[in-house]
Design a protein around this motif. Structure first.
Motif, PDB file in Angstrom:
ATOM      1  N   UNK A 156       0.832  -1.206   0.000  1.00 38.31           N
ATOM      2  CA  UNK A 156       0.000   0.000   0.000  1.00 38.31           C
ATOM      3  C   UNK A 156       0.868   1.257   0.000  1.00 38.31           C
ATOM      4  N   UNK A 157       0.633   2.206  -0.908  1.00 37.96           N
ATOM      5  CA  UNK A 157       1.425   3.451  -0.889  1.00 37.96           C
ATOM      6  C   UNK A 157       1.147   4.275   0.371  1.00 37.96           C
ATOM      7  N   UNK A 158       2.228   4.674   1.038  1.00 37.20           N
ATOM      8  CA  UNK A 158       2.173   5.416   2.295  1.00 37.20           C
ATOM      9  C   UNK A 158       3.055   6.653   2.170  1.00 37.20           C
ATOM     10  N   UNK A 159       2.613   7.754   2.749  1.00 39.28           N
ATOM     11  CA  UNK A 159       3.337   9.034   2.686  1.00 39.28           C
ATOM     12  C   UNK A 159       3.637   9.491   4.109  1.00 39.28           C
ATOM     13  N   UNK A 160       4.630   8.892   4.762  1.00 35.75           N
ATOM     14  CA  UNK A 160       4.798   9.093   6.210  1.00 35.75           C
ATOM     15  C   UNK A 160       5.158  10.530   6.575  1.00 35.75           C
ATOM     16  N   UNK A 217      -2.671  -7.248   7.646  1.00 37.75           N
ATOM     17  CA  UNK A 217      -2.854  -6.118   8.546  1.00 37.75           C
ATOM     18  C   UNK A 217      -3.974  -5.175   8.148  1.00 37.75           C
ATOM     19  N   UNK A 218      -4.084  -4.081   8.890  1.00 34.37           N
ATOM     20  CA  UNK A 218      -5.144  -3.103   8.647  1.00 34.37           C
ATOM     21  C   UNK A 218      -5.060  -2.523   7.241  1.00 34.37           C
ATOM     22  N   UNK A 219      -3.835  -2.274   6.762  1.00 33.84           N
ATOM     23  CA  UNK A 219      -3.700  -1.624   5.460  1.00 33.84           C
ATOM     24  C   UNK A 219      -3.966  -2.571   4.296  1.00 33.84           C
ATOM     25  N   UNK A 220      -4.143  -3.856   4.592  1.00 34.32           N
ATOM     26  CA  UNK A 220      -4.569  -4.783   3.560  1.00 34.32           C
ATOM     27  C   UNK A 220      -5.981  -4.499   3.066  1.00 34.32           C
ATOM     28  N   UNK A 221      -6.743  -3.746   3.862  1.00 34.31           N
ATOM     29  CA  UNK A 221      -8.106  -3.377   3.464  1.00 34.31           C
ATOM     30  C   UNK A 221      -8.146  -2.137   2.583  1.00 34.31           C
ATOM     31  N   UNK A 222      -6.982  -1.513   2.366  1.00 37.42           N
ATOM     32  CA  UNK A 222      -6.911  -0.288   1.569  1.00 37.42           C
ATOM     33  C   UNK A 222      -6.707  -0.662   0.102  1.00 37.42           C
ATOM     34  N   UNK A 223      -7.615  -0.216  -0.745  1.00 40.62           N
ATOM     35  CA  UNK A 223      -7.533  -0.532  -2.168  1.00 40.62           C
ATOM     36  C   UNK A 223      -7.000   0.672  -2.938  1.00 40.62           C
ATOM     37  N   UNK A 224      -5.867   0.482  -3.617  1.00 39.44           N
ATOM     38  CA  UNK A 224      -5.327   1.536  -4.460  1.00 39.44           C
ATOM     39  C   UNK A 224      -4.537   2.573  -3.681  1.00 39.44           C
TER      40      UNK A 224
END
Length: 244
Positions: A156-160, A217-224
């Motif tokens: 998942x793309x993340x912008x910390x 994990x939680x971010x596995x539910x984030x699509x795109x």
């Protein structure tokens, strides 16, 4: 002009830094939390906390991230907005999440959308600051799917963004005119989450392997690519510098 600002949730990771930043700028920022006798759900201490405040910054968070979180945000926002209206507060600020309305599969994200809606429909001029994922949360993200020899993470793309940069942005919005809208803030770089995990473990000298798992994990539910925004107000701190 010196302003009195009530920072609800003002003893936490972001809140304590917001209080510090505002007071350093010459304002009177007062931290409030359960530890100071303020109960945002039951209402105890809330009227006293917001009395005389020109701005209320609400940085409280649900104690859980599951389907109980909407009830927390409903109760706390109703309580705080009613008190702010009675006190004649002219600006109400909350912290939310970039892309929060684009991840309906997560209970917590739906709860944060509810919080935004209650604020927009409420009686006080407002500002919503939406931030990307905090650098400080990476340890927790790694722990969710860790085993003895590996960590499973999606790409998942993340912008910390660093918590200190989030706090600075919230403080800046708090002393400005109400946006009656949203300001997005984010870190200066975008990483796939699995790559971010590898960078983090390597910096710590942790030999565990990161396994790319789209559903982990939680971010596995984030699509795109919905949790990033390179058109946001970009903070200065890079992840490698924060790690160091």
């Amino acid at each position: 002009m010196r302003m009195k600002i009530a920072v609800i949730g003002g003893t936490g990771l972001i809140g304590s830094q917001v209080v510090k930043d505002l007071n350093a700028a010459g304002h009177q920022a007062v931290p409030h939390s359960r530890s100071t006798g303020v109960d945002v759900v039951g209402g105890g201490g809330v009227d006293d906390a917001v009395e005389g405040a020109e701005v209320v910054v609400n940085l409280t968070n649900s104690p859980t991230f599951d389907d109980a979180s909407p009830a927390f945000f409903r109760a706390s926002m109703d309580t705080l907005l009613a008190a702010a209206r009675r006190a004649g507060t002219g600006h109400f600020v909350i912290l939310s999440i970039v892309g929060v309305d684009r991840v309906p599969a997560l209970d917590y994200y739906r709860a944060k959308v509810l919080q935004e809606e209650i604020l927009r429909d409420g009686p006080v001029p407002y500002s919503i600051v939406r931030a990307t994922q905090f650098m400080e949360f990476m340890e927790a993200v790694l722990s969710w799917t860790a085993s003895d020899d590996s960590v499973r993470l999606p790409a998942t793309p993340i912008q910390p963004i660093a918590a200190k940069d989030v706090a600075a942005a919230v403080a800046d919005v708090a002393v400005g005119a109400p946006l009656n809208g949203i300001r997005n803030i984010g870190g200066p770089e975008v990483f796939p989450l699995d790559e971010l995990g590898r960078l983090t473990l390597a910096h710590k000298g942790d030999a565990r392997t990161v396994v790319t798992d789209p559903g982990a994990g939680m971010f596995g539910a984030v699509e795109g690519d919905v949790l990033t925004d390179l058109d946001a107000h970009l903070a200065p701190t890079r992840y490698a510098d924060w790690l160091s």
